[in-house]
Write an enzyme that holds these catalytic residues in place. Structure first.
Site, mmCIF file in Angstrom:
data_model
loop_
_atom_site.group_PDB
_atom_site.id
_atom_site.type_symbol
_atom_site.label_atom_id
_atom_site.label_comp_id
_atom_site.label_asym_id
_atom_site.label_seq_id
_atom_site.Cartn_x
_atom_site.Cartn_y
_atom_site.Cartn_z
ATOM 1 N N HIS A 52 0.838 -1.199 0.000
ATOM 2 C CA HIS A 52 0.000 0.000 0.000
ATOM 3 C C HIS A 52 0.869 1.242 0.000
ATOM 4 O O HIS A 52 2.095 1.149 0.101
ATOM 5 C CB HIS A 52 -0.997 -0.006 1.156
ATOM 6 C CG HIS A 52 -0.404 0.057 2.530
ATOM 7 N ND1 HIS A 52 0.363 -0.954 3.068
ATOM 8 C CD2 HIS A 52 -0.466 1.018 3.497
ATOM 9 C CE1 HIS A 52 0.727 -0.631 4.292
ATOM 10 N NE2 HIS A 52 0.244 0.571 4.577
ATOM 11 N N HIS A 54 1.336 3.980 1.981
ATOM 12 C CA HIS A 54 1.842 4.762 3.110
ATOM 13 C C HIS A 54 3.366 4.830 3.089
ATOM 14 O O HIS A 54 4.039 3.840 2.783
ATOM 15 C CB HIS A 54 1.351 4.172 4.427
ATOM 16 C CG HIS A 54 -0.103 4.428 4.669
ATOM 17 N ND1 HIS A 54 -0.849 3.695 5.560
ATOM 18 C CD2 HIS A 54 -0.953 5.346 4.124
ATOM 19 C CE1 HIS A 54 -2.091 4.150 5.564
ATOM 20 N NE2 HIS A 54 -2.174 5.145 4.708
ATOM 21 N N ASP A 56 5.709 4.868 5.225
ATOM 22 C CA ASP A 56 6.533 3.961 6.024
ATOM 23 C C ASP A 56 6.612 2.568 5.407
ATOM 24 O O ASP A 56 7.289 1.688 5.944
ATOM 25 C CB ASP A 56 6.046 3.892 7.472
ATOM 26 C CG ASP A 56 4.650 3.294 7.620
ATOM 27 O OD1 ASP A 56 3.783 3.567 6.759
ATOM 28 O OD2 ASP A 56 4.414 2.562 8.597
ATOM 29 N N HIS A 57 5.958 2.393 4.250
ATOM 30 C CA HIS A 57 6.050 1.135 3.505
ATOM 31 C C HIS A 57 6.703 1.309 2.134
ATOM 32 O O HIS A 57 7.107 0.307 1.531
ATOM 33 C CB HIS A 57 4.659 0.510 3.339
ATOM 34 C CG HIS A 57 4.092 0.000 4.622
ATOM 35 N ND1 HIS A 57 3.996 -1.342 4.926
ATOM 36 C CD2 HIS A 57 3.618 0.660 5.708
ATOM 37 C CE1 HIS A 57 3.481 -1.488 6.140
ATOM 38 N NE2 HIS A 57 3.244 -0.285 6.626
ATOM 39 N N HIS A 109 -7.807 -0.744 5.281
ATOM 40 C CA HIS A 109 -6.802 0.177 5.808
ATOM 41 C C HIS A 109 -6.586 1.313 4.814
ATOM 42 O O HIS A 109 -6.564 2.487 5.187
ATOM 43 C CB HIS A 109 -5.509 -0.599 6.048
ATOM 44 C CG HIS A 109 -4.389 0.205 6.636
ATOM 45 N ND1 HIS A 109 -4.448 0.741 7.899
ATOM 46 C CD2 HIS A 109 -3.178 0.554 6.137
ATOM 47 C CE1 HIS A 109 -3.324 1.399 8.154
ATOM 48 N NE2 HIS A 109 -2.534 1.297 7.097
#
Length: 254
Positions: A52, A54, A56-57, A109
């Protein structure tokens, strides 16, 4: 085949899958540093999988592409992920060398969240956590419950590789919801022992999650009763039970 979580930030995991020759892939590299360290230690990076958008990914992808030019980056259909070189969705197959993964769309999410399943491994990002599930930032309770239901139907020996080390905190909430669940009690003790010893609590297995995770047990009488007591009325249906459970968790403090 070696499956290993690489620590990033405060509690993120970048998952690394590596074969005996040293070739491997990584999943959700929000930070490049742990992957670059693995490359320096012998990892021959062949591909990157993204669940996904975000940061932090995905935040480390550009730096990794600079280190390994031309590397494939496989992610969901989401224009917010500008570093992807291949987009995949429900029913597609993601291939990196000899690794082949089924792609599952699992909104909740985020609306474009996907998971990769293959080789008895599930890379599920921030949708399914051990003993928990992700917050609903973009999707609806119905979408998230459907996503979790579909993941829960995968084989029980599937190793669950989620994006954060949240198990101990999730266990505290799960035990309030389902205190008489002996499998959950055992899992909570094992997770705390691992955490205190400085070891990852992951991967878990889907069989363990089906037995212990309240978000996969919304149909269980104990979970339904706990939600009813918390909100002051019986859930209208299983989606309402899930929504009440997720709101409860959002405000929970151990």
């Amino acid at each position: 085949m070696q499956l290993r979580p690489l620590s990033a930030f405060e509690d993120n995991y970048v998952w690394m899958l590596q074969d005996a020759s040293g070739a491997g892939l990584v999943v959700d590299p929000g930070q490049a540093a742990p992957v670059l360290a693995a490359i320096d230690a012998g990892l021959q990076l062949r591909g990157i999988l993204l669940t996904h958008h975000h940061n932090d990914h995905i935040g480390g992808v550009a730096e990794l592409r600079a280190r390994v030019p031309g590397i494939p980056v496989i992610g969901p259909h989401d224009e917010r992920i500008t570093t992807a070189t291949q987009r995949v969705g429900q029913g597609d197959v993601a291939r990196v060398d000899d690794w082949v993964f089924e792609v599952h769309e699992i909104p909740g999410h985020t609306v474009s969240h996907i998971a990769f399943h293959g080789h008895q491994v599930l890379f599920c990002g921030d949708t399914l956590f051990s003993l928990g599930c992700g917050r609903l930032f973009e999707g609806t309770p119905m979408q998230m419950l459907d996503s979790l239901d579909r993941l829960a139907r995968l084989p029980g020996d599937t190793r669950v590789c989620c994006g954060h080390e949240y198990t101990v905190g999730n266990a505290a909430f799960a035990l309030v919801v389902d205190p008489d669940n002996m499998a959950l009690r055992a899992r909570a003790v094992a997770a705390r022992d691992a955490w205190l010893a400085g070891r990852p609590t992951l991967p878990s297995t889907l069989a363990d999650e089906r037995a212990c995770n309240p978000f996969l047990r919304v149909d269980a009488p104990a979970v339904q009763s706990a939600v009813a007591r918390h909100v002051g009325q019986s859930p209208r249906d299983r989606v309402d039970a899930f929504a009440g459970l997720r709101r409860w968790k959002d405000g929970f403090r151990a």
